[in-house]
Design a protein around this motif. Structure first.
Motif, short mmCIF file in Angstrom:
data_model
loop_
_atom_site.label_atom_id
_atom_site.label_comp_id
_atom_site.label_asym_id
_atom_site.label_seq_id
_atom_site.Cartn_x
_atom_site.Cartn_y
_atom_site.Cartn_z
N GLY A 4 0.83 -1.20 0.00
CA GLY A 4 0.00 0.00 0.00
C GLY A 4 0.86 1.25 0.00
O GLY A 4 0.53 2.25 -0.64
N LEU A 5 1.98 1.15 0.72
CA LEU A 5 2.86 2.32 0.74
C LEU A 5 3.48 2.59 -0.62
O LEU A 5 3.81 3.74 -0.94
N PHE A 6 3.63 1.57 -1.43
CA PHE A 6 4.15 1.80 -2.79
C PHE A 6 3.24 2.73 -3.56
O PHE A 6 3.68 3.66 -4.24
N ILE A 7 1.95 2.45 -3.45
CA ILE A 7 0.98 3.31 -4.15
C ILE A 7 1.11 4.74 -3.64
O ILE A 7 1.10 5.71 -4.41
N SER A 8 1.23 4.86 -2.32
CA SER A 8 1.33 6.20 -1.74
C SER A 8 2.56 6.92 -2.28
O SER A 8 2.49 8.10 -2.67
N VAL A 9 3.70 6.19 -2.33
CA VAL A 9 4.91 6.83 -2.84
C VAL A 9 4.71 7.27 -4.28
O VAL A 9 5.08 8.37 -4.69
N ALA A 10 4.10 6.39 -5.07
CA ALA A 10 3.94 6.71 -6.48
C ALA A 10 3.11 7.97 -6.67
O ALA A 10 3.47 8.88 -7.42
N PHE A 11 1.98 8.03 -5.96
CA PHE A 11 1.12 9.20 -6.18
C PHE A 11 1.73 10.47 -5.64
O PHE A 11 1.57 11.55 -6.21
#
Lengths: 129, 530
Positions: B152-159
């Protein structure tokens, strides 16, 4: 006219003037106009020395009328009419006092500035009514 | 447009002023070239044939009497008179020399900052990605697998990176409006801050994670997320410092043009002097009427006439007064003599002005009538009529060319009387006429741009006479505006003098008035006759 202090007796030099009313048609007229009164604005009175004075003043004299012949002058302050005091009257009450239909003659006590000065000059500062 | 600061107090330590140093020399040469003696009486003027901004109807009066070069060019005094020919030929010289070496040094500086910004941007953007990728490359076996929260944190980093990218693009990657003399202090500070920040993160990462080969991948991902969050906060700081801080008006500046006294007032926030100068110049192009040197010749000739008849001789012989004392006594003698002489120049000025006013009004009346008559010849044709009667149809340009000759003479005379003829060329007038015809404008609307001098931007570039600016200031140009600070923006022909005043601190108090307390009495003074 002396300075007017509310609540204190007023001292003034007055002149007696007797005016006979003139019949004109159905009316008895005196031949002058009055202004002032306790319900009016004293600041707009051009004849008073003290602009807080709410007394009744003569504002106009009809030339040739009974007032002129009786030596009433413009700017006179009317103190009494037929014995009734006029210094604390509304405008309408004053008018009524002067235009009573059953009186033919009105006896006024008027005061003006020249009277006081004349008295001062002749009496050397000692006033009397 | 490029700007330079000639500032004598500081030596050129700042690396940015490398380019400006060279420009400073050149501008001083130009100033010396320009400030020659103007009150010589010789009428010969040598005109260098310049690239054409052709004046109205080939009007040759602008260029002066002689088009060709004089044979004995070296012998005669090359003097320039104080008329419009002077500034036009000077402007052409300036323009030629400027075009030749146009902004070489300044482009260098611009590219340098651009590359620096791009490099730093790449570094900053790739850092979180590197933080996330490096553990997989270096110790993939030891690494804990990434659970749900981690992914989930990957998505956060990406956005967040995407948002940061868009925000940086919006704030920083706009085409530059101007080249300023000194470095933009806030931007430099922010760049330094970002670099320090990223460096410290890398340091921590290198020591605590790479060296020890930490296997807690979720911690590493959270570390990367914290970096991106902090970058977003730095971007917020950048917005506040660069954009928001100067929005609230704090100072009222008065800008006055030195030649004709045109004055405007603007409200500025807390800016450095160079940024304030930039804001003022952008307003200048929109608000100030165009600089017209032809209007100044009258007062110059009057000034020359005042002292023309007087010559001061020093009969005491040379060398017994100091130079300053001599000049002082000379000027006093001249002033005394001028005061004693019966001067009727005010009379002449009065009648001249009245006469000029009358002439302008007469020409204007003729012009208005001619234009109105010309416009009546043109009628817009409707679609249906076009199919029915195949008369000779014209497009707007041809229509303009058709009606132009009938008003050309009146227009030329009017422009010559108001000394505006060099601002408008025949081509530009016809273009404007075609434009007005296309947009259904009345003759009055067409004439409006000729009746009064418009702002500088309205005219073509060659007529601006104001393209490169020099900032002259006592205080350092990167220091902020302060109350009572004065600086000058100098152009070739004129200068803008700017004075600053602080908007006062306002102390406001409140008073409550009950709506029921509004009461009035009638004050009469009636008069009744008895």
């Amino acid at each position: 006219m002396s300075n007017f202090i509310p609540g204190q007796p007023l001292v003034a030099v007055v002149q007696r003037i007797e005016i006979k009313k003139l019949r004109q048609g159905d009316n008895l007229i005196l031949g002058f106009s009055i202004g002032g009164g306790i319900d009016q604005d004293p600041g707009q009175n051009p004849f008073s020395d003290d602009k807080a004075d709410k007394g009744i003043y003569v504002t106009r004299i009809t030339p040739g009328g009974p007032a002129e012949t009786a030596d009433l002058r413009m700017g006179d302050k009317i103190m009494q009419v037929n014995g009734y005091d006029m210094t604390m009257m509304t405008h309408d009450q004053a008018r009524k006092r002067l235009t009573k239909k059953n009186e033919d003659v009105v006896r006024l006590l008027v005061t003006r500035k020249s009277l006081e000065e004349a008295v001062k000059n002749s009496m050397g500062g000692h006033q009397r009514q | 447009m490029d700007t330079e600061s000639t500032y004598s107090g500081y030596s050129y330590y700042s690396g940015r002023s490398r380019g400006s140093h060279r420009h400073g020399e050149r501008s001083r040469d130009r100033d010396r070239h320009k400030s020659r003696n103007k009150d010589s009486r010789s009428e010969k003027s040598v005109t260098i044939n310049s690239p054409p901004a052709e004046p109205l109807l080939g009007d040759s009066s602008v260029r002066g009497g002689e088009q060709v070069q004089d044979d004995n060019w070296g012998e005669t005094t090359t003097a320039v008179t104080g008329t419009s020919e002077h500034s036009l030929s000077q402007e052409d010289i300036v323009r030629i020399t400027k075009d030749l070496e146009d902004s070489v040094g300044l482009d260098c500086r611009r590219y340098f900052t651009l590359t620096l910004a791009v490099v730093m941007g790449l570094l900053v953007f790739l850092t979180p990605v590197a933080f996330l990728v490096l553990p997989h490359l270096l110790w993939p076996e030891k690494l804990q697998s990434c659970g749900t929260a981690c992914e989930g944190l990957f998505i956060s980093v990406a956005f967040k990176l995407l948002i940061l990218l868009l925000a940086v693009w919006a704030l920083f990657f706009r085409s530059p409006r101007a080249g300023l003399p000194r470095v933009f202090v806030f931007r430099a500070l922010l760049a330094v801050l970002v670099l320090l920040f990223v460096m410290s993160y890398w340091l921590f990462y290198g020591v605590r994670i790479l060296d020890t080969q930490d296997d807690n991948y979720q911690g590493i991902v959270q570390y990367a997320v914290s970096l991106v969050d902090a970058l977003l906060f730095i971007h917020y700081l950048a917005i506040v410092l660069l954009e928001l801080r100067q929005l609230q008006p704090c100072f009222s500046v008065c800008v006055m043009r030195s030649t004709d006294g045109e004055k405007r007032h603007y409200n500025l926030g807390q800016l450095s002097i160079q940024r304030a100068a930039l804001a003022i110049l952008e307003h200048y192009y929109c608000d100030f009427p165009v600089h017209n040197p032809a209007l100044l010749s009258a007062s110059k000739s009057r000034a020359a006439k005042h002292l023309a008849g007087l010559k001061v001789y020093n009969v005491d012989g040379p060398g017994n007064n100091a130079a300053a004392g001599m000049a002082h006594s000379q000027s006093r003698a001249m002033i005394a003599a001028a005061a004693r002489r019966r001067d009727t120049s005010h009379n002449e000025l009065y009648y001249e002005d009245a006469e000029h006013e009358r002439r302008v009004r007469k020409r204007k009346a003729r012009l208005v009538v001619a234009v109105e008559e010309a416009f009546t010849h043109i009628k817009r044709m409707q679609e249906e009529e076009q199919k029915k009667t195949p008369v000779d149809v014209m497009d707007p340009r041809e229509a303009a060319q058709a009606i132009f000759p009938s008003m050309a003479r009146a227009l030329q005379k009017y422009l010559r009387t108001t000394k505006q003829q060099h601002c408008h060329s025949m081509e530009s007038i016809q273009q404007h006429l075609a434009f007005c015809i296309t947009n259904n404008m009345t003759p009055k609307a067409f004439l409006e741009s000729y009746l009064s001098a418009g702002p500088t931007l309205q005219y073509s570039r060659s007529h601006w006479l104001a393209r490169q600016w020099t900032l002259i200031s006592d205080a350092s140009v990167t220091s902020g505006l302060s109350d009572g600070c004065v600086f000058q923006l100098k152009c070739v022909d004129f200068s803008l003098v700017v004075t600053t005043k602080k908007i006062p601190y306002i102390q406001m108090s409140e008073e409550y008035i009950d709506p029921k307390s509004h009461k009035f009495v009638l004050r009469l003074q009636s008069e009744t006759s008895v």
